[in-house]
Design a protein around this motif. Structure first.
Motif, mmCIF file in Angstrom:
data_model
loop_
_atom_site.group_PDB
_atom_site.id
_atom_site.type_symbol
_atom_site.label_atom_id
_atom_site.label_comp_id
_atom_site.label_asym_id
_atom_site.label_seq_id
_atom_site.Cartn_x
_atom_site.Cartn_y
_atom_site.Cartn_z
ATOM 1 N N LEU A 65 0.829 -1.205 0.000
ATOM 2 C CA LEU A 65 0.000 0.000 0.000
ATOM 3 C C LEU A 65 0.863 1.255 0.000
ATOM 4 N N GLY A 66 1.902 1.274 0.831
ATOM 5 C CA GLY A 66 2.761 2.456 0.905
ATOM 6 C C GLY A 66 3.421 2.771 -0.423
ATOM 7 N N LEU A 67 3.927 1.759 -1.101
ATOM 8 C CA LEU A 67 4.572 1.983 -2.401
ATOM 9 C C LEU A 67 3.560 2.483 -3.433
ATOM 10 N N CYS A 68 2.360 1.906 -3.420
ATOM 11 C CA CYS A 68 1.335 2.348 -4.367
ATOM 12 C C CYS A 68 0.920 3.793 -4.097
ATOM 13 N N VAL A 69 0.777 4.145 -2.831
ATOM 14 C CA VAL A 69 0.395 5.521 -2.480
ATOM 15 C C VAL A 69 1.486 6.500 -2.906
ATOM 16 N N LEU A 70 2.758 6.177 -2.646
ATOM 17 C CA LEU A 70 3.854 7.045 -3.087
ATOM 18 C C LEU A 70 3.829 7.241 -4.588
ATOM 19 N N GLY A 203 8.002 -4.319 -9.217
ATOM 20 C CA GLY A 203 8.412 -4.446 -7.825
ATOM 21 C C GLY A 203 7.256 -4.788 -6.904
ATOM 22 N N ILE A 204 6.121 -4.114 -7.076
ATOM 23 C CA ILE A 204 4.946 -4.414 -6.253
ATOM 24 C C ILE A 204 4.480 -5.846 -6.501
ATOM 25 N N PHE A 205 4.521 -6.262 -7.764
ATOM 26 C CA PHE A 205 4.154 -7.647 -8.071
ATOM 27 C C PHE A 205 5.070 -8.634 -7.356
ATOM 28 N N LEU A 206 6.375 -8.373 -7.328
ATOM 29 C CA LEU A 206 7.309 -9.289 -6.689
ATOM 30 C C LEU A 206 7.049 -9.423 -5.189
ATOM 31 N N ILE A 207 6.625 -8.321 -4.568
ATOM 32 C CA ILE A 207 6.280 -8.397 -3.144
ATOM 33 C C ILE A 207 5.133 -9.384 -2.936
ATOM 34 N N GLY A 208 4.104 -9.257 -3.758
ATOM 35 C CA GLY A 208 2.967 -10.165 -3.654
ATOM 36 C C GLY A 208 3.275 -11.568 -4.123
ATOM 37 N N ALA A 209 4.276 -11.712 -5.006
ATOM 38 C CA ALA A 209 4.590 -13.024 -5.575
ATOM 39 C C ALA A 209 5.220 -13.970 -4.568
ATOM 40 N N GLU A 210 5.561 -13.485 -3.387
ATOM 41 C CA GLU A 210 5.989 -14.400 -2.329
ATOM 42 C C GLU A 210 4.825 -15.251 -1.831
#
Length: 270
Positions: A65-70, A203-210
């Protein structure tokens, strides 16, 4: 909460936001503001996912969320500023004007059907990484892939910001109208702003891809990269620039479109 229900709610959030912006657009007689709300819409969908994903792993949710908001506040604010400084986007004016001439559509109908309603499914699909990745409760730790994704997203955010700053400084020069921007990051690819944006979402996808669920967002990030490169991003700008800007064809011949690399000497499109 059922994932399908949550995704449907998120689509309704994206559609509702765009319809509200369309009502504002009718008063302005200008559809350009949709570009800013493309970014703000992603933030709204990310927040909706955060609220609904009650079982998700909190640190992962907060990071995504923080990365998307930034990203969304930076890009949306920039697009609003650019609209106020440089005026309406000629692409939307041309699209809506053509619908009026060829189909007899008024501004309201053309802007709704050709601009705002088409944005809703695109926004929903491209934001899948920040939706699905928040719902998984396991693994209950941020691993190497998530940290690498976070670092890549921050790098992409810095990269696209620098590219936008460099372009605006160039456009402020007295001789900008007669020259091609091929300095700074623009020396190494023709659309470094789009490249940076792609890195943010990869990058956001990779966070979720865990998480197992996060991998189902792969179509969203692939679609976004394809869109930036082949559909609504670079592909819509380059034909006009080739026609109107002396030297742009030579710039195309020696410079990669999307992935940065040293300029070529040999002639041939990138």
């Amino acid at each position: 909460m059922d994932i399908a229900q949550a995704l449907l709610i998120n689509f309704a959030v994206a559609l509702g936001l765009l319809l509200m912006v369309w009502l504002v657009c009718l008063q302005l007689r200008d559809a350009t503001i949709v570009d800013a709300f493309w970014a703000f819409g992603h933030v709204a969908v990310a927040i909706a996912s955060f609220v609904q994903a009650k079982q998700g792993y909190e640190p992962r949710k907060l990071l995504m969320l923080g990365l998307c908001v930034l990203w969304g506040l930076r890009l949306g604010g920039y697009m609003l500023w650019r609209w106020r400084v440089h005026g309406p986007d000629r692409r939307y004016a041309s699209l809506i004007g053509k619908a009026g001439r060829d189909r007899g559509w008024g501004f309201a109908r053309a802007s709704l059907l050709l601009v705002f309603l088409t944005q809703a499914p695109v926004m929903w699909l491209s934001s899948l990484p920040v939706q699905l990745g928040q719902f998984a409760a396991t693994p209950a730790a941020l691993g190497p892939l998530a940290w690498a994704g976070g670092a890549l997203a921050l790098f992409g955010l810095a990269y696209e910001t620098i590219a936008d700053v460099q372009m605006q400084r160039f456009r402020g020069r007295a001789d900008a109208r007669d020259r091609v921007m091929n300095e700074g990051l623009w020396r190494y690819c023709r659309h470094p702003n789009y490249f940076g944006e792609a890195l943010v979402w990869i990058g956001i996808f990779l966070i979720g891809a865990e998480t197992a669920l996060g991998w189902f967002a792969l179509p969203g990030v692939l679609f976004l990269v394809w869109t930036l490169n082949k559909w609504s991003g670079a592909a819509t700008l380059e034909p006009r620039l080739t026609r109107t800007r002396a030297g742009y064809a030579d710039y195309v011949a020696r410079t990669n479109r999307f992935i940065p690399a040293p300029p070529r000497k040999a002639v041939g499109p990138g």
